[in-house]
Design an enzyme around this catalytic site. Structure first.
Site, PDB file in Angstrom:
ATOM      1  CG  ASP A 110      -1.588   1.228   1.561  1.00 32.36           C
ATOM      2  OD1 ASP A 110      -2.219   1.762   0.641  1.00 32.36           O
ATOM      3  OD2 ASP A 110      -1.513   1.715   2.717  1.00 32.36           O
ATOM      4  CG  ASP A 112      -1.583   7.781   0.782  1.00 36.80           C
ATOM      5  OD1 ASP A 112      -1.157   8.926   0.914  1.00 36.80           O
ATOM      6  OD2 ASP A 112      -1.999   7.337  -0.312  1.00 36.80           O
ATOM      7  CG  ASP A 304      -2.068   2.678   6.399  1.00 36.92           C
ATOM      8  OD1 ASP A 304      -2.239   2.403   5.189  1.00 36.92           O
ATOM      9  OD2 ASP A 304      -2.357   3.782   6.895  1.00 36.92           O
TER      10      ASP A 304
HETATM   11 MG   LIG Z   1      -2.741   3.284   3.388  1.00 35.91          MG
END
Ligand SMILES: [Mg+2]
Length: 367
Positions: A110, A112, A304
């Site tokens: 991922d 960000d 996240d």
């Molecule tokens: Mg993320």
């Protein structure tokens, strides 16, 4: 059930339709064994989704401790307790590479909050040169794909490494080979491009324009067109206006029954109702890149966000590979392992490279 989180934060009264599917309580596989803790976490997960309280804060940590002792040491012990069920991928590194013996690791990252820090201005979520070097290095040894909620173009601008695959818009815009994206031959590009929601493009543009207009009066609201989804960021909106943001977004969505609302880290996301997510994108990438042989490939997905859970779940259900959740606080997750922050992600990537370099010099590696 009352909860100080609900009391201390303005509750975002999202109307009943649409209910974000991502806030539905899920099975627990990597969370505290405490039943009390789980039920309270579930409430906080809902609050997280709607209020975006995803950054570490005393409020966020409170549900894992009792009411008369909620200081920093309790936060630490709550995190440590969580690590018992969702261990650090750094401390468990030997176990992870042990499972990879004789297999090729495929990496899914991922962007960000995983490769870049979460920042107030989403246009400035730059990754550090050190992180870029770490990703570049790891891609020398392992097939590597970025899977992001951002548009593919935007996330490519941030990462800027041609040797990777990119899946933007939560996997709804996949380019299998970045090199081909620059091909002068249209057929080459199209052969490598997969856009399962392409028919929604005009609708997404229309929804984007409506959302920009609807939230114009809300100071700090930022509407981002991510091609196959629209993100309404409220990180910079005054908390007392969060309800209004949700209400406005929901009102706009009434005109778009084929779009749905999901939630992320202080962001409301509008996307097509198709059955496609980051998990489906990972399955598609594994197949397309001929990495779907469970016996010879170990996929690792690091992310996240709540949207990354779909990918964690796919790996868990395949009984092949590992999800690694990046989080500074205990969370319910389908991931097997955890890392605290992007700098630990970098450390993990560096460790993979060191391990592979020691095992075999780079020019001997099979990609
Ligand atoms: Mg993320």
């Amino acid at each position: 059930m009352s909860d100080h989180v609900a009391k201390s934060q303005p509750v975002l009264a999202l109307p009943s339709n649409p209910i974000p599917s991502s806030v539905t309580p899920k099975s627990l596989s990597c969370s505290s064994p405490s039943v009390t803790y789980i039920s309270r976490r579930t409430l906080v997960e809902v609050a997280d989704g709607l209020l975006g309280v995803m950054t570490p804060s005393p409020t966020h940590m409170k549900p894992s401790v009792n009411s008369d002792s909620d200081g920093p040491s309790d936060e630490v012990s709550a995190y440590k307790a969580w690590l018992a069920t969702c261990p650090s991928a750094l401390s468990s590194f030997n176990q992870i590479i042990g499972s990879a013996q004789g297999k090729k690791i495929a990496l899914f990252l991922d962007y960000d909050g995983t490769l870049s820090p979460i920042v107030n201005d989403p246009d400035k979520a730059f990754m550090s040169p050190e992180m870029r070097a770490a990703v570049k290095n790891v891609a020398k040894f392992f097939p590597t794909a970025i899977v992001s909620g951002r548009s593919r173009d935007k996330v490519f601008e941030f990462v800027n490494l041609k040797e990777l695959c990119y899946a933007g818009s939560h996997g709804m815009d996949i380019m299998l080979s970045c090199a081909d994206s620059e091909s002068k031959i249209e057929d080459d590009k199209e052969a490598k491009l997969f856009q399962p929601a392409s028919e929604f493009l005009p609708m997404i543009i229309e929804a984007y324009n409506s959302l920009v207009e609807a939230t114009r009066s809300i100071r700090g609201a930022n509407v981002e067109n991510n091609k196959f989804c629209v993100s309404v960021h409220y990180r910079n909106v005054d908390k007392q206006d969060w309800n209004s943001v949700a209400q406005l977004v929901n009102d706009v969505l009434k005109s778009f029954p084929r779009l749905k609302l999901t939630t992320g880290r202080k962001v409301l996301e509008v996307r097509p109702v198709i059955d496609w997510d980051k998990g489906k994108a990972v399955e598609f990438l594994l197949q397309s890149l001929r990495l779907d042989d469970i016996g010879s490939v170990l996929p690792i997905y690091i992310g996240d966000d709540r949207t990354d859970e779909d990918a964690f779940k796919v790996l868990r259900q395949r009984n092949s590979g590992y999800g690694i959740l990046v989080s500074q606080v205990p969370k319910e997750t389908e991931a097997f392992y955890s890392l605290r922050n992007p700098s630990q992600v970098k450390e993990f990537l560096d460790s993979l490279v060191r391990w592979k370099e020691q095992a075999q010099p780079v020019h001997d590696q099979e990609r």
